[in-house]
Write a protein that holds these residues in place. Structure first.
Motif, PDB file in Angstrom:
ATOM      1  N   VAL A 375       0.843  -1.201   0.000  1.00 49.76           N
ATOM      2  CA  VAL A 375       0.000   0.000   0.000  1.00 49.76           C
ATOM      3  C   VAL A 375       0.880   1.253   0.000  1.00 49.76           C
ATOM      4  CG1 VAL A 375      -1.711   1.313   1.340  1.00 49.76           C
ATOM      5  CG2 VAL A 375      -1.902  -1.178   1.158  1.00 49.76           C
ATOM      6  N   ILE A 376       1.942   1.197   0.785  1.00 46.27           N
ATOM      7  CA  ILE A 376       2.876   2.342   0.825  1.00 46.27           C
ATOM      8  C   ILE A 376       3.478   2.574  -0.560  1.00 46.27           C
ATOM      9  CG2 ILE A 376       5.084   3.152   1.786  1.00 46.27           C
ATOM     10  CD1 ILE A 376       4.260   1.581   4.376  1.00 46.27           C
ATOM     11  N   ALA A 377       3.899   1.494  -1.210  1.00 48.24           N
ATOM     12  CA  ALA A 377       4.514   1.620  -2.541  1.00 48.24           C
ATOM     13  C   ALA A 377       3.512   2.232  -3.528  1.00 48.24           C
ATOM     14  CB  ALA A 377       4.990   0.262  -3.028  1.00 48.24           C
ATOM     15  N   GLU A 378       2.260   1.785  -3.468  1.00 51.33           N
ATOM     16  CA  GLU A 378       1.215   2.337  -4.362  1.00 51.33           C
ATOM     17  C   GLU A 378       1.030   3.829  -4.116  1.00 51.33           C
ATOM     18  OE1 GLU A 378      -2.785   0.607  -4.149  1.00 51.33           O
ATOM     19  OE2 GLU A 378      -1.759  -1.316  -4.411  1.00 51.33           O
ATOM     20  N   ASN A 379       0.956   4.200  -2.842  1.00 46.15           N
ATOM     21  CA  ASN A 379       0.711   5.599  -2.491  1.00 46.15           C
ATOM     22  C   ASN A 379       1.883   6.508  -2.867  1.00 46.15           C
ATOM     23  OD1 ASN A 379      -1.796   4.962  -1.580  1.00 46.15           O
ATOM     24  ND2 ASN A 379      -1.214   4.847   0.575  1.00 46.15           N
ATOM     25  N   VAL A 380       3.090   5.973  -2.724  1.00 39.34           N
ATOM     26  CA  VAL A 380       4.266   6.763  -3.125  1.00 39.34           C
ATOM     27  C   VAL A 380       4.217   7.000  -4.636  1.00 39.34           C
ATOM     28  CG1 VAL A 380       6.793   6.657  -3.389  1.00 39.34           C
ATOM     29  CG2 VAL A 380       5.756   6.143  -1.181  1.00 39.34           C
ATOM     30  N   GLU A 381       3.880   5.951  -5.377  1.00 36.81           N
ATOM     31  CA  GLU A 381       3.761   6.096  -6.837  1.00 36.81           C
ATOM     32  C   GLU A 381       2.700   7.133  -7.203  1.00 36.81           C
ATOM     33  OE1 GLU A 381       5.454   5.594  -9.512  1.00 36.81           O
ATOM     34  OE2 GLU A 381       6.851   4.739  -8.072  1.00 36.81           O
ATOM     35  N   LYS A 382       1.566   7.089  -6.485  1.00 38.96           N
ATOM     36  CA  LYS A 382       0.486   8.054  -6.735  1.00 38.96           C
ATOM     37  C   LYS A 382       1.001   9.472  -6.519  1.00 38.96           C
ATOM     38  CE  LYS A 382      -3.639   5.699  -5.382  1.00 38.96           C
ATOM     39  NZ  LYS A 382      -4.479   5.488  -4.225  1.00 38.96           N
TER      40      LYS A 382
END
Ligand SMILES: Cc1cc2nc3c(=O)[nH]c(=O)nc-3n(C[C@H](O)[C@H](O)[C@H](O)COP(=O)(O)O)c2cc1C
Length: 390
Positions: A375-382
């Motif tokens: 989830v952290i990786a997704e949010n950083v990408e966002k």
């Protein structure tokens, strides 16, 4: 994310408990051991680094190579403990045996924690102070930093540290084209310096200090690339990420100053030569033409590389000791000598990488999701996309 460390320099082991590391992070002992070995290297270190090879044991929080989200316990045993079991024993001493305890310290070293610590805690044997104030503790800070680096690596964020100055010798050639090149070169350097000419002179300066029973300090730099815009915050003093990094650097033993980007030079230049002009392109969105700020404005990351430097004073234990006073007799005496390095700047650059990595990883985890690495990786990408499209 937070962590505690425990353990004395010549006690049985050093321990750290990391709380709040997200679940799903690949983690094996080797990720940490590589960093521990880097801390132990470096021209100018004393004999202890040669006799002890640090290895971590992961005792909780990881299952089948991935973090669980539960507290992670890391332990590094002191291999020298077997020679210190009497001196550092945990059990109470027998009546009258106190006098027989060896390696009592009664002559505080100027520049170390000995005297203030003894007065503060009421210790008559200053070994009770030096065992914990010793930079041996940075072993487990490097272990904690290795876990933080793993988090950052998963997010495509790179961390590199190097030595800029030792004993007045400055690295002049800093023409590395990438962090990879910087890392490759400094990893092979006995003083972790990119500039080969300066490297030789730094080693000579260390030899000279050693010969004179003296010690020398220096300056280290940590560069972090790939941190998205807006990590940290301007809204409250204790959310400013540059402030947290500054505190982390100065918390390293013997570190007395910190600067970002052009740092103290900013005091001597006009604003037009200090601030970074803002530019925009369709592919990359907003950027800065220069990076004099070292990657921070308003306590938040700008998206440019974070560049932070720390100043390490010379090590306080001198083989030709300064004058001190025996705390029992109150007579003037040369300060105590404890097995010591003459220069630990190269090793300290590894510690600096670790503490900077920890602060940045902790801020990212807090801001982008906390519990799960995916989830952290997704949010950083966002966030990276928002910044590009802003
Ligand atoms: C990697 C590293 C190794 C160090 N090794 C020594 C050492 O061998 N002997 C010593 O007296 N101090 C050493 N120091 C510095 C002391 O731990 C430090 O000066 C002391 O704790 C007093 O704290 P302060 O200098 O931050 O005020 C080292 C520091 C670091 C970062």
């Amino acid at each position: 994310m937070r962590y505690l460390t425990a353990g004395e320099s010549h006690g049985p082991q050093l321990t750290t408990i990391l709380e709040g590391v997200p679940a799903g992070l690949p983690l094996v002992a080797e990720h940490i051991n590589v960093e521990l070995a880097r801390r132990q290297k470096g021209y100018g270190r004393g004999r202890r680094m040669q006799i002890e090879k640090d290895e971590v044991k992961i005792l909780s929080g990881v299952r089948h190579g991935k973090t669980l989200g539960s507290p992670i316990t890391l332990v590094v045993e002191n291999r020298d403990w077997k020679h210190w079991t009497n001196i550092m024993g945990i059990e109470p001493l027998e009546e009258g045996a106190e006098e027989e305890v060896k390696r009592k310290v009664s002559r505080p070293r100027p520049g170390h924690a000995d005297l203030n610590g003894a007065i503060k805690y009421g210790h008559r044997d200053m070994r009770n102070v030096l065992e914990r104030s010793s930079a041996r503790e940075t072993t487990v800070r490097v272990a904690a930093g290795a876990v933080a680096k793993q988090i950052l690596a998963q997010l495509g964020i790179k961390v590199a540290g190097h030595v800029l100055e030792i004993g007045g010798v400055k690295a002049k050639n800093l023409s590395f084209s990438s962090l990879e090149e910087l890392q490759e070169v400094t990893e092979q350097s006995p003083v972790r310096c990119f500039d080969k000419e300066a490297e030789v002179k730094m080693m000579e300066a260390i030899d000279e200090a050693k010969k004179n029973g003296d010690s020398i300090g220096g300056i280290v730099e940590v560069i972090v690339e790939g941190v998205p815009v807006g990590v940290g915050s301007y809204v409250h003093y204790d959310r400013k990420l540059d402030a947290k990094i500054a505190a982390a650097i100065v918390s390293i033993n013997a570190f007395k100053g910190v600067e970002f980007g052009i740092g103290f030079e900013a005091a001597r230049l006009p604003g037009s030569e200090v601030h970074d002009e803002i530019i925009w392109s369709k592919e990359e969105g907003f950027k800065r033409r220069t990076n004099r700020s070292g990657g921070f404005e308003g306590g938040m990351t700008t998206g440019m590389p974070i560049v932070v430097r720390g100043v390490m004073k010379p090590i306080p234990t001198l083989y030709k000791p300064l004058q001190s006073v025996d705390i029992e007799t109150k007579e003037p005496f040369a300060a105590s000598i404890e097995r010591s390095d003459s220069c630990a700047v190269p090793a300290a650059s590894v510690v600096a990488e670790a503490v900077v990595a920890w602060e940045i990883a902790a801020a990212i985890v807090e801001q982008f999701g906390q519990d799960r690495m995916d989830v952290i990786a997704e949010n950083v990408e966002k966030m990276r996309r928002y910044a590009r499209e802003f």
